[in-house]
Every structure is written in C-alpha cells, then in structure tokens.
Motif scaffolding. Structure first.
Motif, PDB file in Angstrom:
ATOM      1  N   GLY A 182       0.784  -1.227   0.000  1.00  0.00           N
ATOM      2  CA  GLY A 182       0.000   0.000   0.000  1.00  0.00           C
ATOM      3  C   GLY A 182       0.817   1.279   0.000  1.00  0.00           C
ATOM      4  N   ARG A 183       2.079   1.191   0.451  1.00  0.00           N
ATOM      5  CA  ARG A 183       2.798   2.434   0.699  1.00  0.00           C
ATOM      6  C   ARG A 183       4.157   2.546   0.034  1.00  0.00           C
ATOM      7  NH1 ARG A 183      -1.442   3.636   2.102  1.00  0.00           N
ATOM      8  NH2 ARG A 183      -2.200   4.631   4.004  1.00  0.00           N
ATOM      9  N   THR A 184       4.467   1.639  -0.909  1.00  0.00           N
ATOM     10  CA  THR A 184       5.756   1.804  -1.581  1.00  0.00           C
ATOM     11  C   THR A 184       5.534   1.833  -3.089  1.00  0.00           C
ATOM     12  OG1 THR A 184       6.189  -0.562  -1.851  1.00  0.00           O
ATOM     13  CG2 THR A 184       6.924   0.441   0.219  1.00  0.00           C
ATOM     14  N   PRO A 185       6.457   2.489  -3.807  1.00  0.00           N
ATOM     15  CA  PRO A 185       6.348   2.501  -5.274  1.00  0.00           C
ATOM     16  C   PRO A 185       6.344   1.092  -5.863  1.00  0.00           C
ATOM     17  CG  PRO A 185       7.915   4.149  -4.541  1.00  0.00           C
ATOM     18  CD  PRO A 185       7.549   3.353  -3.321  1.00  0.00           C
ATOM     19  N   ARG A 188       2.873  -0.283  -5.618  1.00  0.00           N
ATOM     20  CA  ARG A 188       2.012   0.327  -6.619  1.00  0.00           C
ATOM     21  C   ARG A 188       2.300  -0.257  -7.998  1.00  0.00           C
ATOM     22  NH1 ARG A 188      -0.145   5.252  -6.108  1.00  0.00           N
ATOM     23  NH2 ARG A 188      -0.539   4.575  -3.990  1.00  0.00           N
TER      24      ARG A 188
END
Lengths: 327, 517
Positions: A182-185, A188
């Motif tokens: 959810g929170r790293t490139p 994504r």
C-alpha cells in the motif's frame, strides 16, 4: 448501509468465515476456545506467509507454482546445514533460508523477465527441478528429529506473548506486506503491471523487473517457510509440502486476488488462507472425512471466482454507478 | 519494366470497355456511433479491369472493403452482382457470391500446409467423406501453376514470405471461383522484386476476367496497373473514371479536396528556446537518419502514411525501443533515453495512440493513475504519501476540468473522454518539456476533437514543446507550426508557412517526385 458494509470482497469473505466459525461453534463450542483458535491460526501460518508472496506474483499477472518445492528444498538445505554445523545460530539459519529462497525466486523471475517464458511453464519447470535437487542432495534420505539440534527445532515453537513464533512471523509478514503493497512505489507497480502492462511501460515502469521482484519476494517467503516448516515438524524429506502450491494459489483466489492480475489485497490473501485453514482444522472436529475438505475447498474457489466475475462485470455499468453516487 | 508495361497495355483486354459492371454499389451509407463513415457512395467494378480506390486515411476505404466482404452491414444502399441485388449478412455469403479479399496481413493459417490453406472449408472429399489429400495436393498444384507461383503445396505456410502468402491467398480465391478480388495495399510490405511479381499476378487475374479492386497509396503503381479509379474523401465518393483520362495532380486534388470544415483554434505561436534536438536517429529495421529540432511553444506535426515509421521513431525517442544510432539533446545537453523512465526524467512524455490499451490502468483509482509516473516526487524515504498523491491529482485533474464523482473512484467507471483527461493529467503532472501526442484525436467525435485541439494549443501557449503525430491532413494543417513528412522510415520533407499545403504533404508522403499530367 448494508450495501456499504458488503461493498468489499474482503468484508463478504470475513462474514463467511464468521458464519462458518459460528456454525461449528454451535455444535462444538470447544472449537472457538481461544487456545484452539490460536492453534488453528498457527497451523495456517505457513499458508498465510506463502499466500502473501503468491499474491504479489499473481498481481503482476504471473503465477508461482514452485513455492512448495522451494519450501521443501530450502527446508532440506537448512536441515542438512544444521546436521553439519549444529552450532549455527538461528538468525543465521533464517538468513540462509531467506537468501536461498530468494535466489530460487530470482531464477523464476529472470526466466520470466529475460527469456519471456510464460510464468506457468517456468515455475512448473523449476518446481520439478527443485524437487529433483532435494533428492540429489539428500540421496532420498530423511533427516529426522534426533539429527537436528534443539535450538533449530525450538525456534518456531517458542511462545512469545501467548503465541508461537511461527504465528508472530505470519503476523509480521502480513503487516510488512500492508506497508509494502500500500505504501511503496514497488507495491504500486505490482498493481500497475497487472492492471495494464502496456500502460505501465508507457508510465516508465519496467514490467519484467517488477515481475521479477514479485518472484524474489515469493521465493524469499517460501525459503523462510521452508525452515519454519522443517523445524516445526522436525523432519525433512523429499516430499514435504507436496501439492501445497495449489493450496496457496487457492487461498489467493478465494481471497479475491484476480488471476488476471491487478486486483487484490493483503486482507484478501489473509482471509483466503484463514478460510482454508479453518475448513481444514474444523472438519476432523466435526467428524467429517478430510476428503470432504478437498470438495469444500474446490467449491469455495469456484464460488469466489464466480462472485468476482459478476462483481467486476457490474463495474461496467457507468450510469448505475453514477446514480449510486447521486443517492 | 518499361517493356513489360507496354506489353501489358497491348495485352489488356478492351473487351471490358462498355460492358456492364460485375459489381455495382449504389448509395451505400454506414454510420458508427458519432461518425458517419460512408454517405451514399457508389462503386463499380468491371470484369477484367483493375479499379484503384484512393483516398486519405479515414476516407472510408476499409469500411467499404468490410461491407463488400460481409463484415459490416450497410445502413443504406444496394449491392448488385451482375445486376442482381445481393446482401452479405456474413463473410461466407460474400465468399459464395464470389467476393474475396486479400489483406495486407493475410488471414491464413500458419501451421497448415499451403494446400490445406487453399482448400480449407471446401476440401475435395473421398467417397467416405474424408479429405482426399492426393486430389487436394493435385488441385493446389494446378492452381498455383496457373498464377505462376512456384510453391510446393505441401510446405507449411509459416515457411513462406509475405509475397508468397499473398499468392496462396490468391490461389484460394481462384479455388472458390471468385469473380471479384479486393487487394488492400498488397504491396505495402513487399520488396521491389516481390512488388513486380504482384503486378504480374494482377495482370494474370485481369486476363482471367476477374474484377479487381486495388487499394493503394502509391501513385506510381496506381498509374501503372489500374484501368479505372474511384476517389473517396471523408466517406463520400468524390470522383471516378478511367485512369487514362486523369492526371496525378488531379487525383491528388480530388483526394485532399479544398474544403476543411473543421475549425481549429487560432494561435500566434510564441517560439522560445530550442528544447529538443534529435540527430541521426536510426533503427535497424524501422527508420533511418531522423533529425530535427523543436522549440518551446512549438507544435511540430509528423505526417506520413500508416507504416511510415512515425510511431516507431517516437517509441524509440521515448525509450520503449532502442535506436541503433543517433543522439538527442535537451536544452543543449546530451540526453540518453534508454528506458521510458529515463525519457520521463528528461522531460519527454508520450501519450500513445491506443489510450485504452496503453493509457489507463483499470483497477487503480483515478488519483493513483495520475500519480503513477510522479511517485518519486510524492514519496519520502521510499514510502508513498497518499495525501500528496491526492493533492497532485486534484491539481492537475482540475486544470483539465475532469468530471468525476471522486478521485478515489475506479478509473474504469469514467467515460472515454474523461479517461483521456486522466491520462493527459498524468503526464502534465510530471512537468514535461516535450509532449508527444500520437494520433490524439483518432476515434473520437468532432466535439471532443475540438476540445483536444484547444487544449493542445493551450499547452503550446504555456511553453510546452508539442510533437503531434497525425494521419489526418486537416488536423496536421490546422494545428502544426511546422510539419515533417516521413516516408518509408525516412524524413521525406519538412514544410512550414506557405509551403504547408495538402498537395505538398500528400506528394511527399506518397513519394511522388515528377509531375505527370
């Protein structure tokens, strides 16, 4: 309100699990005793860890069928290492297991990335190769409990704050994945590559490298689980966890991770694994033949896929969605 | 070559003159949502004659082919074969009426043998109902000999080159006794020698009394092999007649027309510093020696026929494919774009032609689609900050007047036009220096086209250097400050100011050098 509650797949799966547990509890209250639930969770921990690794692979439109063989090979390797060097501290063993597993994942990833071989073919091949290597290095012999050092065997079973280390590791991996996905490139990128690989290329994302990273993650977790598994059951042999890769994929599918890539969540994978774990543990309790377990797992897969197919189809109706927002 | 051409003139049957057309289309109309592809066109094909169908991209040529082969149904109009009214509800119906098409990319089966390809669906049978291989091979051999093809009927199709595949397609057409043969740019991807062989084949088919519809962009070949011509422009038939009675100049004029009904935004370009300089870009198979400069605030059009290598060059510039030679400079400094990531880093962005396939990522919400190429800016210490992403997405989607219920909505729920806005917002958020728009208005309706043109003008006015790849002459003329024409992978010409005329563009793109009258 009801619609809101049932909006996400995870919610529905969570509700299904609660209903299942409640149904079992109504006849066998002992099943929901905290100690038993903790046991069920601990039993399911390896499946959870592998399902999370498998999830990121499936998100990128790939599949990793070699996880169980990776687990078995790493397990055998660290067990043999332990027999040769019984004094090797556990953190080092964990490191060896992670690296060995990651290396096998890297092989999968590179074959998919650089040679452009279909993932299912690559991992079907490496699955067989890894199993073959176990036979070669062990000569088909078992490594039994008495050959392993006590510290080696004790680690996954050691209890901390009321739960065994194995359970804590599953929880830690899940927490780590929430952040990673959810929170790293990179997290994504997993979604972007699976959602639309062509668009991902034009956005500057290297599709092959991202898929390779997913395989390395999946492999590392398989390696980690390999040590935990062998230590917990205090035995290593060629066929451990045979066929387990299908259970892992099943957990992902039941958890709403789309085989077409790009859709899925950590919560989904977790719940999918828990669902299978509960079914597996509950059936002996309620005196249903374990053979039924296969039928139930299979039905769950089909129901989950059918459900996901209809829910994604509904998404095409733009007008209805607009009306929904207006309400 | 000259000898051959002469010989053909003598040999060409004049018997067809004055005879009734074998196929006659009248008043054919066809609309698609938002587009009128054909309005009341007429087309006649005569036995033993080649009719060239010419027109710009989007003039309706492929639509008429699809109607003739039963893939599309016309909304209105009549198809007559030998005077009999016909309709082709399916491709099979068209085939049994004697219409066959040989496409640029031939639809055949690579893993079947040549003979099997020729006779698929109507193979000779033994008395037990099984395929009679011996008979099939014998017949295939005879057919191939008839068209002068030296192909072994037993080899798999995969082993043949494109030209030979065309021959197999033609043999197939003969095997079902086709009377009308449609050849859709048959020489587009052939070598010089293969093209000559194709011409010879066309002559054989003519001598066989087939009516041939020949679609081509190449004027030299039209004048060499066609007997008649029909010109389409914007879905209308604007001219037809005998090729002997028309000049190249006249044909070009018919093709491009004078009237440009679209209105383009009025701009007074304010050219700034040179932003991009490309020197000697080359690719082993797609393009060669591409060089140009681009200034801030400029719109540079890239015109050419489909397959001229424009998109291929743009993809190399953007780092999707690797050039074999060449260099680029951004703001005077050497820049290397081996990957799209590096290109984006240098401020070059590319909005691809197929936005549905290459633009949006379904499954990700709107704001994550926008922030995807800008994650470096919106993250700290390797962790994403969703609030920053949201702000970025809000800023840029507002500038584009995006209509969406919420930015965390799935992008799949948006309409096509709004999805396109998200794609453009995504690129603007990277603060590019050069934006490449590949066919920016392809497949969208007139109203949205105007909005895209307006927006493009705004981008240029804001100091962005714009490269627009387009195959539509009005759009190229209406929007560009300067136009580069590409042909067969090379820059054929560059025009600006008064030289920027439709005739110049068409001539350069088609490779017409000498003037025939």
């Amino acid at each position: 309100m009801i619609r809101l509650l049932f909006k996400s797949r995870e919610m529905i799966l969570g509700a299904a699990i609660l209903v299942l547990v409640a149904a079992i509890a109504s006849r066998f209250p002992a099943f929901v005793a905290p100690s038993n639930l903790a046991n069920v969770f601990n039993d399911t921990a390896p499946l959870i860890i592998l399902a999370l690794g498998q999830m990121v692979v499936i998100l990128t439109r790939c599949i990793d069928l070699s996880v169980a063989a990776n687990l078995a090979l790493t397990g055998m390797a660290v067990a043999m290492l332990n027999t040769v060097m019984p004094g090797l501290p556990v953190p080092l063993i964990l490191l060896v297991a992670l690296c060995l597993g990651a290396f096998m994942g890297l092989i999968n990833g590179l074959l998919v990335w650089k040679l452009d071989i279909p993932p299912i073919v690559v991992t079907l091949g490496t699955m067989t190769i890894f199993r073959g290597i176990i036979f070669v290095i062990s000569g088909g012999e078992w490594i039994n409990a008495h050959e392993m050092s006590d510290t080696f065997k004790a680690f996954p079973r050691a209890v901390m704050f009321g739960l065994p280390v194995l359970s804590w590791i599953a929880i830690a991996v899940a927490a780590g994945f929430v952040v990673l996905v959810g929170r790293t490139p990179l997290g994504r990128a997993f979604f972007a590559v699976g959602g639309n690989p062509h668009a991902a290329v034009y956005t500057g994302i290297d599709v092959g490298r991202t898929q390779c990273a997913a395989y390395v993650l999946s492999g590392a977790l398989a390696g980690l689980t390999g040590y935990l598994w062998v230590a917990r059951y205090a035995v290593a042999y060629v066929d451990i966890a045979a066929g387990f890769e299908l259970e892992v994929v099943a957990a992902c599918v039941i958890g709403g991770i789309s085989i077409a890539g790009g859709i899925g969540s950590v919560g989904g994978a977790l719940l999918g694994a828990l669902f299978l774990g509960i079914v597996k543990n509950a059936l002996p309790v309620i005196h249903i033949s374990p053979f039924w377990q296969l039928a139930i797992s299979g039905s769950a897969i089909i129901i989950a896929v059918a459900f996901n197919a209809t829910s994604s189809r509904a998404k095409g109706r733009v007008i209805l969605k607009k009306a929904e927002h207006a309400l | 070559m000259v000898m051959l051409a002469k010989g053909i003139e003598d040999a060409s049957p004049q018997s067809g003159e004055g005879s009734a057309p074998v196929l006659s289309l009248t008043g054919i109309s066809k609309s698609f949502p938002g587009v009128k592809a054909l309005s009341g066109v007429a087309l006649d094909l005569y036995p033993g004659q080649v009719t060239a169908l010419v027109g710009e991209n989007g003039a309706g040529k492929s639509t008429i082919v699809k109607i003739l082969t039963g893939i599309y149904q016309p909304d209105d109009g009549q198809i007559r074969i030998n005077g009999e009214p016909m309709s082709f509800p399916t491709a099979q119906d068209a085939g049994s009426a004697g219409v066959t098409a040989i496409h640029q990319e031939t639809v055949l089966f690579d893993d079947l043998s040549v003979a099997e390809n020729i006779f698929i669906g109507h193979a000779p049978k033994t008395r037990f109902g099984l395929i009679d291989r011996k008979e099939m091979t014998r017949k295939a051999k005879a057919l191939l000999e008839r068209i002068g093809a030296q192909i072994d009927p037993g080899v798999p199709l995969r082993d043949l080159g494109i030209a030979n595949k065309h021959l197999v397609a033609i043999a197939r057409a003969l095997s079902i006794d086709a009377r009308i043969v449609i050849m859709d740019e048959p020489t587009a991807s052939l070598s010089h020698k293969e093209i000559e062989e194709t011409y010879e084949l066309v002559e054989r088919l003519k001598a066989d009394g087939k009516a041939i519809l020949f679609i081509s962009h190449k004027f030299d070949e039209i004048f060499r092999i066609a007997d008649r011509y029909t010109v389409f422009r914007d879905g209308e038939m604007v001219g037809a007649g005998k090729i002997a009675e028309v000049g190249e100049r006249e044909l070009v004029k018919l093709m491009v027309g004078r009237s440009v009904d679209q209105v383009f935004p009025k701009r007074t370009p304010q050219l700034g510093e040179e932003v991009l300089k490309v020197v000697g870009y080359a690719h082993p198979t797609e393009f060669e020696d591409i060089g140009f400069t681009l200034r801030a605030g400029e719109i540079l059009g890239f015109y050419g026929l489909v397959g001229a290598g424009r998109s291929e060059f743009m993809q190399a510039l953007f780092g999707i494919t690797k050039p074999s030679k060449g260099a680029i400079r951004i703001d005077g400094k050497v820049a290397v774009t081996r990957t799209p990531n590096e290109a984006i880093g240098h401020g070059i962005v590319y909005v691809p032609e197929d936005r549905g396939k290459q633009g949006v990522i379904k499954g990700l919400p709107i704001f994550q689609n926008v922030s995807l190429p800008s994650l470096k800016q919106t993250s700290r210490n390797g962790f994403l900050r969703l609030a920053e992403e949201f702000t970025l997405a809000r800023d840029y989607t507002q500038r584009l007047d995006l209509r969406a219920a919420a930015l965390d909505q799935d992008i799949g729920e948006l309409s096509g036009g709004n999805q396109q806005k998200v794609v453009i917002a995504k690129w603007l958020a990277t603060k590019p220096r050069v934006i490449i728009l590949d066919e920016p208005t392809k497949g969208i309706d007139i109203g949205s086209k105007a909005a895209v043109h307006e927006f493009m003008a705004e981008l240029a006015a804001g100091g962005l250097a714009v490269i627009m790849v387009s195959s539509e002459i009005p759009e190229i003329l209406g929007m560009s400050d300067r136009v580069i024409v590409m042909r067969e992978g090379r820059i054929a010409a560059e025009y600006e100011g008064a030289d920027l005329t439709p005739e110049h563009l068409v001539r350069a793109a088609a490779g017409i050098t000498e003037v025939r009258t």
